[in-house]
Design a protein around this motif. Structure first.
Motif, PDB file in Angstrom:
ATOM      1  N   THR A 125      30.767  50.289  70.975  1.00 23.81           N
ATOM      2  CA  THR A 125      32.204  50.570  71.071  1.00 23.81           C
ATOM      3  C   THR A 125      32.946  50.582  69.734  1.00 23.81           C
ATOM      4  N   LEU A 126      32.468  49.849  68.744  1.00 24.25           N
ATOM      5  CA  LEU A 126      33.219  49.765  67.488  1.00 24.25           C
ATOM      6  C   LEU A 126      32.976  50.993  66.629  1.00 24.25           C
ATOM      7  N   PRO A 127      34.033  51.577  66.081  1.00 23.71           N
ATOM      8  CA  PRO A 127      33.854  52.670  65.125  1.00 23.71           C
ATOM      9  C   PRO A 127      33.547  52.093  63.743  1.00 23.71           C
ATOM     10  N   GLU A 128      32.809  52.843  62.955  1.00 25.80           N
ATOM     11  CA  GLU A 128      32.579  52.425  61.582  1.00 25.80           C
ATOM     12  C   GLU A 128      33.743  52.883  60.718  1.00 25.80           C
ATOM     13  N   SER A 129      34.106  52.073  59.752  1.00 25.97           N
ATOM     14  CA  SER A 129      35.150  52.466  58.806  1.00 25.97           C
ATOM     15  C   SER A 129      34.852  51.825  57.467  1.00 25.97           C
ATOM     16  N   ARG A 130      35.187  52.555  56.419  1.00 29.08           N
ATOM     17  CA  ARG A 130      34.967  52.047  55.064  1.00 29.08           C
ATOM     18  C   ARG A 130      35.892  52.774  54.117  1.00 29.08           C
ATOM     19  N   ASN A 131      35.963  52.285  52.904  1.00 32.60           N
ATOM     20  CA  ASN A 131      36.708  52.955  51.854  1.00 32.60           C
ATOM     21  C   ASN A 131      35.917  54.197  51.419  1.00 32.60           C
ATOM     22  N   PRO A 132      36.524  55.404  51.485  1.00 30.07           N
ATOM     23  CA  PRO A 132      35.763  56.605  51.125  1.00 30.07           C
ATOM     24  C   PRO A 132      35.391  56.670  49.651  1.00 30.07           C
ATOM     25  N   ASN A 133      36.122  55.966  48.786  1.00 33.44           N
ATOM     26  CA  ASN A 133      35.813  55.923  47.355  1.00 33.44           C
ATOM     27  C   ASN A 133      35.734  54.476  46.903  1.00 33.44           C
ATOM     28  N   PRO A 134      34.655  53.783  47.297  1.00 38.58           N
ATOM     29  CA  PRO A 134      34.640  52.321  47.142  1.00 38.58           C
ATOM     30  C   PRO A 134      34.385  51.817  45.733  1.00 38.58           C
ATOM     31  N   GLY A 135      33.650  52.571  44.931  1.00 39.58           N
ATOM     32  CA  GLY A 135      33.255  52.029  43.638  1.00 39.58           C
ATOM     33  C   GLY A 135      32.148  50.997  43.806  1.00 39.58           C
ATOM     34  N   PRO A 136      31.571  50.523  42.712  1.00 37.04           N
ATOM     35  CA  PRO A 136      30.480  49.540  42.804  1.00 37.04           C
ATOM     36  C   PRO A 136      30.999  48.163  43.227  1.00 37.04           C
ATOM     37  N   TRP A 137      30.110  47.391  43.844  1.00 36.98           N
ATOM     38  CA  TRP A 137      30.465  46.015  44.227  1.00 36.98           C
ATOM     39  C   TRP A 137      30.291  45.135  42.995  1.00 36.98           C
ATOM     40  N   ASP A 138      31.344  44.465  42.597  1.00 39.06           N
ATOM     41  CA  ASP A 138      31.390  43.714  41.350  1.00 39.06           C
ATOM     42  C   ASP A 138      30.757  42.331  41.534  1.00 39.06           C
ATOM     43  N   LEU A 139      29.485  42.199  41.197  1.00 39.20           N
ATOM     44  CA  LEU A 139      28.778  40.934  41.411  1.00 39.20           C
ATOM     45  C   LEU A 139      29.315  39.825  40.514  1.00 39.20           C
ATOM     46  N   ILE A 140      29.751  40.174  39.306  1.00 38.71           N
ATOM     47  CA  ILE A 140      30.347  39.156  38.432  1.00 38.71           C
ATOM     48  C   ILE A 140      31.637  38.631  39.070  1.00 38.71           C
ATOM     49  N   GLY A 141      32.436  39.534  39.621  1.00 39.56           N
ATOM     50  CA  GLY A 141      33.649  39.118  40.302  1.00 39.56           C
ATOM     51  C   GLY A 141      33.358  38.250  41.513  1.00 39.56           C
ATOM     52  N   VAL A 142      32.301  38.587  42.246  1.00 38.31           N
ATOM     53  CA  VAL A 142      31.893  37.764  43.401  1.00 38.31           C
ATOM     54  C   VAL A 142      31.590  36.343  42.944  1.00 38.31           C
ATOM     55  N   ALA A 143      30.809  36.234  41.861  1.00 41.56           N
ATOM     56  CA  ALA A 143      30.432  34.910  41.354  1.00 41.56           C
ATOM     57  C   ALA A 143      31.652  34.134  40.874  1.00 41.56           C
ATOM     58  N   LEU A 144      32.565  34.806  40.178  1.00 41.50           N
ATOM     59  CA  LEU A 144      33.755  34.127  39.661  1.00 41.50           C
ATOM     60  C   LEU A 144      34.649  33.625  40.797  1.00 41.50           C
ATOM     61  N   SER A 145      34.836  34.443  41.833  1.00 39.68           N
ATOM     62  CA  SER A 145      35.695  34.018  42.945  1.00 39.68           C
ATOM     63  C   SER A 145      35.052  32.883  43.719  1.00 39.68           C
ATOM     64  N   LEU A 146      33.733  32.958  43.905  1.00 40.04           N
ATOM     65  CA  LEU A 146      33.031  31.899  44.634  1.00 40.04           C
ATOM     66  C   LEU A 146      33.122  30.570  43.893  1.00 40.04           C
ATOM     67  N   VAL A 147      32.802  30.586  42.596  1.00 44.23           N
ATOM     68  CA  VAL A 147      32.848  29.364  41.795  1.00 44.23           C
ATOM     69  C   VAL A 147      34.285  28.850  41.703  1.00 44.23           C
ATOM     70  N   GLY A 148      35.230  29.749  41.487  1.00 45.11           N
ATOM     71  CA  GLY A 148      36.619  29.335  41.313  1.00 45.11           C
ATOM     72  C   GLY A 148      37.189  28.655  42.540  1.00 45.11           C
ATOM     73  N   VAL A 149      37.055  29.277  43.702  1.00 42.49           N
ATOM     74  CA  VAL A 149      37.640  28.717  44.925  1.00 42.49           C
ATOM     75  C   VAL A 149      36.951  27.422  45.313  1.00 42.49           C
TER      76      VAL A 149
END
Length: 507
Positions: A196-220
């Motif tokens: 039943t669920l439709p798929e949706s995403r950003n059509p122009n997502p860009g790369p997933w920023d792994l450094i940003g992921v690490a910084l947000s995880l450590v920071g919070v």
């Protein structure tokens, strides 16, 4: 015979077929997280008896889930925007169910801590994905408001179902059963959601920023840990170091997001006064409420002598009020104004908390029940409208990241509230006058005092418990007063920050 094609009408373009059935699937995901967030508190005494964790381990069992989920919400919301929200939701739900089994059959404190951390990873995928999918399922603003109301009402209902179901299971089965109730909910979600669920995403997502992921995880995680430790044990070198590490990581995260062409989180969202006001209102509201809610179950069970099931039923009015208010909040915000509904809801919560400053050990249920009902109504109005404001402030392709910001504010508020208001309760409690022969552990928690009483002479146990319960209630009323002050101040701030904010009223 070939059928003729006809233009799609605006109403058909806006109103996706099957959207309400799809919403019912998202509701199951919300229920999954809400129930799990409430059952652990009831099961903690049984887990302590069976696994025999140290005091520090017990704290980690209770905290690590919220630490991890808070640290990963923004990253998982952004991941859903990039690879597909339906995919992230279904994979996360499947993992949530499987890891719930690991929680249920944990045999050591270390295994339990690891299982709770993994459950936080899975849980971080669910809430941002559900709100983002609502944003993409319901393009009509009025329908979206109702859908957000149903979403919020389900979360509120889950917080009530959790203690009631958990109390029933703990009275009839072993503590692991409170985690296994996730399995049937997860199974329905995945099986029906695939279709039943439709798929949706950003059509122009860009790369997933792994450094940003690490910084947000450590920071919070570092900031939340520092706040909780400072509240419990004062400022130590370790706590100060964690706070500095977290602040540096979050500063680096913000700077990095401002320079990336396609960031994990678009920091420019915070320039919108409505978006910032809604996020701040959520954070401070949960901060003012969470410390009281955390200790209220202990008051009902350890002070007033209710069973886990009775305590869960006693807290039901809050969920009833939140469900009822959430379903009409969007209509009320359009008829009156966003700031009137949000500020009015927050003021109602503040006044209800103020009423709880007069409770004592023998307070009757009418005052408690009425206060909880008002808290629920106020929360239902304010949380539903702020969620709608946050979703409508961003384009569809950024719905996951915006939803994650909302949920992160909620998690941070909960951690800060338990730490700050919890320290008030704990600080008052620890100084209670005790008769000679009282074990030191009785001053650590009311649960410790109740357990210690079983090994003391009857007269000593009676005097110690009377003193301990009185001190606990004194701390609880002070925390309620502090929470009331926070909520009333937040109501005033929301009145100014949400000035001129409107929900879209297109038919």
């Amino acid at each position: 015979m070939t059928g003729t094609l006809r233009p799609v009408t605006p109403d058909e373009a806006v109103k996706r077929p099957g959207r309400w059935l799809a919403l019912s699937v998202l509701v199951f995901a919300v229920l999954l997280v809400a129930v799990d967030a409430t059952v652990l508190g009831l099961a903690t005494p049984y887990i302590s008896e069976d696994l025999e964790p140290s005091g520090t381990q017990l704290l980690w069992i209770g905290d690590v889930y919220s630490f991890v989920i808070a640290g990963l919400l923004v990253s998982m919301g952004s991941l859903g925007d990039r690879i597909g929200r339906k995919r992230v939701l279904l994979v996360g739900a499947t993992a949530f169910g499987a890891i719930s089994v690991l929680n249920a059959y944990a045999t050591t404190p270390e295994m339990m801590i690891a299982a709770r951390a993994l459950l936080g990873v899975a849980g971080a995928t669910l809430m941002p994905a559900t709100l983002a999918l609502i944003r993409n399922l319901f393009h009509d603003p009025r329908e979206r408001s109702l859908a957000v109301g149903v979403w919020g009402a389900t979360a509120s209902a889950g917080t009530a179902v959790g203690p009631i179901a958990g109390g029933f299971l703990l009275e009839h089965f072993w503590w692991g059963s409170v985690f296994l109730i996730n399995l049937p909910v997860m199974a329905v979600l995945v099986v029906v959601g695939i279709r039943t669920l439709p798929e949706s995403r950003n059509p122009n997502p860009g790369p997933w920023d792994l450094i940003g992921v690490a910084l947000s995880l450590v920071g919070v995680i570092a900031v939340v840990y520092a706040v909780k430790e400072a509240a419990a044990h004062g400022l130590t070198p370790v706590t100060a170091g964690a706070a500095l590490l977290g602040a540096a990581a979050l500063y680096g995260f913000v700077r990095r997001q401002l320079t990336l062409p396609v960031p994990l989180l678009d920091m420019r969202l915070f320039r919108d006064r409505g978006f910032s006001g809604a996020v701040l209102a959520d954070l401070l509201t949960v901060l003012g409420l969470s410390g009281l809610v955390f200790f209220l179950s202990q008051y009902l069970q350890l002070v007033q002598g209710r069973s886990p099931l009775e305590a869960g039923l006693a807290e039901l009015p809050a969920a009833v009020g939140a469900v009822a208010a959430g379903l009409v909040a969007g209509h009320a915000a359009r008829r009156l104004s966003v700031r009137t509904v949000v500020s009015g809801g927050l003021a109602a919560i503040g006044l209800a908390l103020a009423a709880l400053t007069v409770i004592d050990e023998s307070t009757g249920y009418p005052l408690l029940g009425a206060s909880l009902l008002i808290v629920g109504v106020g929360a239902g109005f304010s949380f539903t409208v702020t969620a709608d404001v946050i979703l409508s402030s961003v384009p569809q392709e950024e719905a996951g990241s915006a939803s994650a910001v909302s949920e992160t504010a909620y998690e941070l508020g909960a951690a800060l509230g338990i730490a700050v208001l919890g320290s008030i309760v704990t600080g008052v409690y620890r100084g209670f006058p005790s008769p000679p022969g009282t074990p030191a552990g009785a001053h650590e928690s009311l649960g410790g005092a109740v357990e210690a009483a079983s090994g003391l002479p009857a007269a000593t146990a009676r005097d110690m418990l009377a003193s301990a319960r009185g001190a606990f209630v004194d701390g609880l009323t002070l925390a309620a007063g502090a929470g009331a002050a926070v909520l009333l101040a937040t109501a005033v701030a929301a009145w100014f920050m949400l000035r001129g904010q409107r929900l879209d009223s297109r038919a």
